[in-house]
Design an enzyme around this catalytic site. Sequence first.
Site, PDB file in Angstrom:
ATOM      1  N   GLU A 111      29.646 -21.497   0.557  1.00  0.00           N
ATOM      2  CA  GLU A 111      30.065 -20.115   0.818  1.00  0.00           C
ATOM      3  C   GLU A 111      29.366 -19.108  -0.088  1.00  0.00           C
ATOM      4  OE1 GLU A 111      34.557 -20.106   1.839  1.00  0.00           O
ATOM      5  OE2 GLU A 111      34.373 -21.403   0.074  1.00  0.00           O
ATOM      6  N   ASP A 113      32.650 -15.679   3.952  1.00  0.00           N
ATOM      7  CA  ASP A 113      32.323 -15.444   2.545  1.00  0.00           C
ATOM      8  C   ASP A 113      30.816 -15.438   2.318  1.00  0.00           C
ATOM      9  OD1 ASP A 113      34.875 -15.093   1.556  1.00  0.00           O
ATOM     10  OD2 ASP A 113      35.197 -17.212   1.173  1.00  0.00           O
ATOM     11  N   HIS A 126      44.476 -20.140   0.851  1.00  0.00           N
ATOM     12  CA  HIS A 126      44.803 -18.773   1.247  1.00  0.00           C
ATOM     13  C   HIS A 126      46.198 -18.666   1.853  1.00  0.00           C
ATOM     14  CE1 HIS A 126      40.895 -17.255   0.284  1.00  0.00           C
ATOM     15  NE2 HIS A 126      40.271 -18.041   1.137  1.00  0.00           N
TER      16      HIS A 126
END
Length: 265
Positions: A157, A183, A52
């Site tokens: 997740e 998530d 990310h």
Amino acid sequence: MTSEPLLRNPLKEKLSRGEPVFSMTVRLVRTVDIAAIAHAAGFDSVYIDLEHSSFPLEAAGQICMACTHLGVTPLVRVPGLDPFLIARVMDAGAMGIVVPGVQSADQAHAAVSAVKHAPWGERSFAGSAPQLHYRSLPSDQTIRALDETSMVVAMVESRAGLDATEAIAAVDGVDIVLVGASDLSGELGFAGQVDHPEVHKAFLHVIDACRAHGKTVGIGGMGGRPDLIRQYLDLGAGYVSTGNDISFLSAAAAQKRRQFDGGLA
């Protein structure tokens, strides 16, 4: 008399003693200063987030080497299971990887294979390693030191990952099963509600699976809820991803600004 090991992983050693460990995620700071900050703040580990962020590999490697010198275990979250990228991350100085969205034992095996050398895995041997300060050592000693200290953190997740947790935890070479509550809560239909009963149920399932296979449970996405983190540590979790440098800086900046509200003429 026992000889000193060529390489030590403080994070792995602390977990083996049953002590909780706390990690800081690095997404913003590109310089080695962040390693010193993490060390001074008392973090056991950092993981540099290549999933990310636009973080360059060269900067990640420099931070990893600085962390190793300071006794802070450097991990890198890779964006996926590309074995060539994982090999480059490890060759740059990481002592392990964090793999997002693991959904099966096969994916967990692939992560371990990319991190470890033969006969455990399929990673190519690069020679002198930054983790060993580029010392020139016999190949078998270098490989043994790297493989014994390297770590694989598998993130759960999704519903599929949750259903496969037992099989993922059973994979030899997986050290930590890290629950990504942000998530996962969204996947379960309760985005952001990390205290929802279904998220709690998911944590209990992962804790049971990891206990059965001698693996560590990781807590992620709950940096703003220390009460929940303490609850899961008490239930058997051992690794805490506390938050990232962006959120830390933003929170400190906002707190500092609020100190002046109403105090100026």
